[in-house]
Structures are given as structure tokens and as C-alpha cells.
Design a protein around this motif. Structure first.
Motif, PDB file in Angstrom:
ATOM      1  N   VAL A  38       0.840  -1.201   0.000  1.00 43.54           N
ATOM      2  CA  VAL A  38       0.000   0.000   0.000  1.00 43.54           C
ATOM      3  C   VAL A  38       0.875   1.251   0.000  1.00 43.54           C
ATOM      4  N   GLU A  39       1.939   1.258   0.806  1.00 47.02           N
ATOM      5  CA  GLU A  39       2.846   2.408   0.855  1.00 47.02           C
ATOM      6  C   GLU A  39       3.485   2.662  -0.514  1.00 47.02           C
ATOM      7  N   ILE A  40       3.916   1.594  -1.181  1.00 51.93           N
ATOM      8  CA  ILE A  40       4.538   1.724  -2.500  1.00 51.93           C
ATOM      9  C   ILE A  40       3.528   2.251  -3.516  1.00 51.93           C
ATOM     10  N   ILE A  41       2.314   1.737  -3.462  1.00 50.08           N
ATOM     11  CA  ILE A  41       1.275   2.202  -4.392  1.00 50.08           C
ATOM     12  C   ILE A  41       0.947   3.668  -4.122  1.00 50.08           C
ATOM     13  N   MET A  42       0.937   4.079  -2.862  1.00 47.89           N
ATOM     14  CA  MET A  42       0.681   5.478  -2.536  1.00 47.89           C
ATOM     15  C   MET A  42       1.787   6.373  -3.088  1.00 47.89           C
ATOM     16  N   GLU A  43       3.025   5.916  -2.999  1.00 49.09           N
ATOM     17  CA  GLU A  43       4.140   6.673  -3.575  1.00 49.09           C
ATOM     18  C   GLU A  43       3.983   6.774  -5.089  1.00 49.09           C
ATOM     19  N   PHE A  44       3.573   5.669  -5.724  1.00 50.88           N
ATOM     20  CA  PHE A  44       3.351   5.660  -7.167  1.00 50.88           C
ATOM     21  C   PHE A  44       2.278   6.683  -7.527  1.00 50.88           C
ATOM     22  N   GLU A  45       1.209   6.715  -6.740  1.00 49.76           N
ATOM     23  CA  GLU A  45       0.126   7.679  -6.963  1.00 49.76           C
ATOM     24  C   GLU A  45       0.649   9.114  -6.894  1.00 49.76           C
ATOM     25  N   GLY A  49       0.197  10.941 -10.177  1.00 54.90           N
ATOM     26  CA  GLY A  49      -1.096  11.598 -10.137  1.00 54.90           C
ATOM     27  C   GLY A  49      -2.254  10.676 -10.477  1.00 54.90           C
ATOM     28  N   VAL A  50      -1.999   9.361 -10.531  1.00 54.15           N
ATOM     29  CA  VAL A  50      -3.031   8.371 -10.844  1.00 54.15           C
ATOM     30  C   VAL A  50      -3.603   7.813  -9.548  1.00 54.15           C
ATOM     31  N   ALA A  51      -4.926   7.864  -9.401  1.00 54.95           N
ATOM     32  CA  ALA A  51      -5.579   7.296  -8.219  1.00 54.95           C
ATOM     33  C   ALA A  51      -5.753   5.798  -8.409  1.00 54.95           C
ATOM     34  N   ILE A  52      -5.292   5.018  -7.438  1.00 53.33           N
ATOM     35  CA  ILE A  52      -5.315   3.559  -7.545  1.00 53.33           C
ATOM     36  C   ILE A  52      -6.071   2.985  -6.359  1.00 53.33           C
ATOM     37  N   GLU A  53      -7.043   2.122  -6.644  1.00 58.07           N
ATOM     38  CA  GLU A  53      -7.799   1.462  -5.593  1.00 58.07           C
ATOM     39  C   GLU A  53      -7.198   0.082  -5.361  1.00 58.07           C
ATOM     40  N   VAL A  54      -6.648  -0.125  -4.186  1.00 58.78           N
ATOM     41  CA  VAL A  54      -5.951  -1.367  -3.858  1.00 58.78           C
ATOM     42  C   VAL A  54      -6.950  -2.447  -3.473  1.00 58.78           C
ATOM     43  N   ASN A  55      -6.686  -3.682  -3.931  1.00 58.38           N
ATOM     44  CA  ASN A  55      -7.492  -4.820  -3.490  1.00 58.38           C
ATOM     45  C   ASN A  55      -6.578  -5.871  -2.885  1.00 58.38           C
ATOM     46  N   THR A  60       1.508 -10.807  -7.228  1.00 56.02           N
ATOM     47  CA  THR A  60       2.742 -10.622  -7.982  1.00 56.02           C
ATOM     48  C   THR A  60       2.917  -9.158  -8.374  1.00 56.02           C
ATOM     49  N   VAL A  61       4.113  -8.831  -8.814  1.00 62.49           N
ATOM     50  CA  VAL A  61       4.371  -7.491  -9.327  1.00 62.49           C
ATOM     51  C   VAL A  61       3.472  -7.250 -10.535  1.00 62.49           C
ATOM     52  N   GLY A  62       3.250  -8.270 -11.346  1.00 63.72           N
ATOM     53  CA  GLY A  62       2.369  -8.162 -12.502  1.00 63.72           C
ATOM     54  C   GLY A  62       0.948  -7.795 -12.101  1.00 63.72           C
ATOM     55  N   ASP A  63       0.468  -8.327 -10.976  1.00 58.64           N
ATOM     56  CA  ASP A  63      -0.870  -7.970 -10.484  1.00 58.64           C
ATOM     57  C   ASP A  63      -0.947  -6.475 -10.184  1.00 58.64           C
ATOM     58  N   VAL A  64       0.108  -5.936  -9.593  1.00 64.33           N
ATOM     59  CA  VAL A  64       0.130  -4.513  -9.253  1.00 64.33           C
ATOM     60  C   VAL A  64       0.197  -3.675 -10.527  1.00 64.33           C
ATOM     61  N   VAL A  65       1.025  -4.105 -11.484  1.00 63.12           N
ATOM     62  CA  VAL A  65       1.129  -3.400 -12.770  1.00 63.12           C
ATOM     63  C   VAL A  65      -0.222  -3.381 -13.473  1.00 63.12           C
ATOM     64  N   LYS A  66      -0.905  -4.521 -13.460  1.00 65.10           N
ATOM     65  CA  LYS A  66      -2.225  -4.611 -14.099  1.00 65.10           C
ATOM     66  C   LYS A  66      -3.218  -3.675 -13.409  1.00 65.10           C
ATOM     67  N   LEU A  67      -3.223  -3.670 -12.090  1.00 64.01           N
ATOM     68  CA  LEU A  67      -4.105  -2.792 -11.326  1.00 64.01           C
ATOM     69  C   LEU A  67      -3.854  -1.333 -11.683  1.00 64.01           C
ATOM     70  N   ILE A  68      -2.599  -0.952 -11.737  1.00 59.33           N
ATOM     71  CA  ILE A  68      -2.250   0.430 -12.070  1.00 59.33           C
ATOM     72  C   ILE A  68      -2.687   0.759 -13.496  1.00 59.33           C
ATOM     73  N   GLY A  69      -2.485  -0.179 -14.412  1.00 60.39           N
ATOM     74  CA  GLY A  69      -2.891   0.023 -15.795  1.00 60.39           C
ATOM     75  C   GLY A  69      -4.387   0.240 -15.947  1.00 60.39           C
ATOM     76  N   GLU A  70      -5.162  -0.420 -15.114  1.00 61.31           N
ATOM     77  CA  GLU A  70      -6.630  -0.271 -15.157  1.00 61.31           C
ATOM     78  C   GLU A  70      -7.054   1.094 -14.622  1.00 61.31           C
ATOM     79  N   CYS A  71      -6.228   1.711 -13.795  1.00 61.26           N
ATOM     80  CA  CYS A  71      -6.579   2.989 -13.173  1.00 61.26           C
ATOM     81  C   CYS A  71      -6.076   4.187 -13.973  1.00 61.26           C
ATOM     82  N   GLU A  72      -5.159   3.964 -14.876  1.00 64.72           N
ATOM     83  CA  GLU A  72      -4.592   5.090 -15.641  1.00 64.72           C
ATOM     84  C   GLU A  72      -5.558   5.616 -16.667  1.00 64.72           C
TER      85      GLU A  72
END
Length: 72
Positions: A38-45, A49-55, A60-72
Motif C-alpha cells: 500500500v505504501e509503495i502504491i501510494m508513492e506511485f500515486e 497523479g493516478v488514483a489507484i484502488e488497492v485490493n 505478484t508485481v504483474g498484479d500490481v502493474v495490471k491494477l495500475i494500468g486499469e486505473c490510468e
């Protein structure tokens, strides 16, 4: 680009080589707990400037990349 930026943030948190982080790398193998993710995703945000909803299904790192891609 997302993988590179995310790898850099993970490397800063866990003192690992970002070049060794792939889409298949598990968060557990990097020693990341859910709070650190969550801390890393908040830093990424903040950086992008992309808002990301964490689940809770991030394994995997790929899961996080996919999540971020869906939010961009």
C-alpha cells in the motif's frame, strides 16, 4: 514504463536490484507485506497523479502493474 517505475520504488523499499524484478516476481518473495505494498502504491500515486484502488488479490508485481494500468 509502469513496471520500471514500480520496480524502482520496490527496490528503494527493500534494497533489491530493480533489474531482478519481473511481472512474475511474487510480492512475498520480495518480503513485502500488505502495508508495504500500500505504501509503495501510494508513492506511485504521488509521483504519477493516478488514483489507484488497492485490493487484496495482489500476489505478484504483474498484479500490481495490471491494477495500475486499469486505473490510468
Amino acid at each position: 514504463m509502469v513496471l520500471e517505475k514500480l520496480s524502482k520504488l520496490i527496490a528503494e523499499h527493500k534494497d533489491v536490484d530493480p533489474a531482478g524484478i519481473t511481472l512474475e516476481t511474487t510480492l512475498e518473495s520480495l518480503g513485502l507485506d500488505s502495508l508495504e505494498v500500500v505504501e509503495i502504491i501510494m508513492e506511485f500515486e504521488e509521483e504519477t497523479g493516478v488514483a489507484i484502488e488497492v485490493n487484496e488479490k495482489l500476489k505478484t508485481v504483474g498484479d500490481v502493474v495490471k491494477l495500475i494500468g486499469e486505473c490510468e
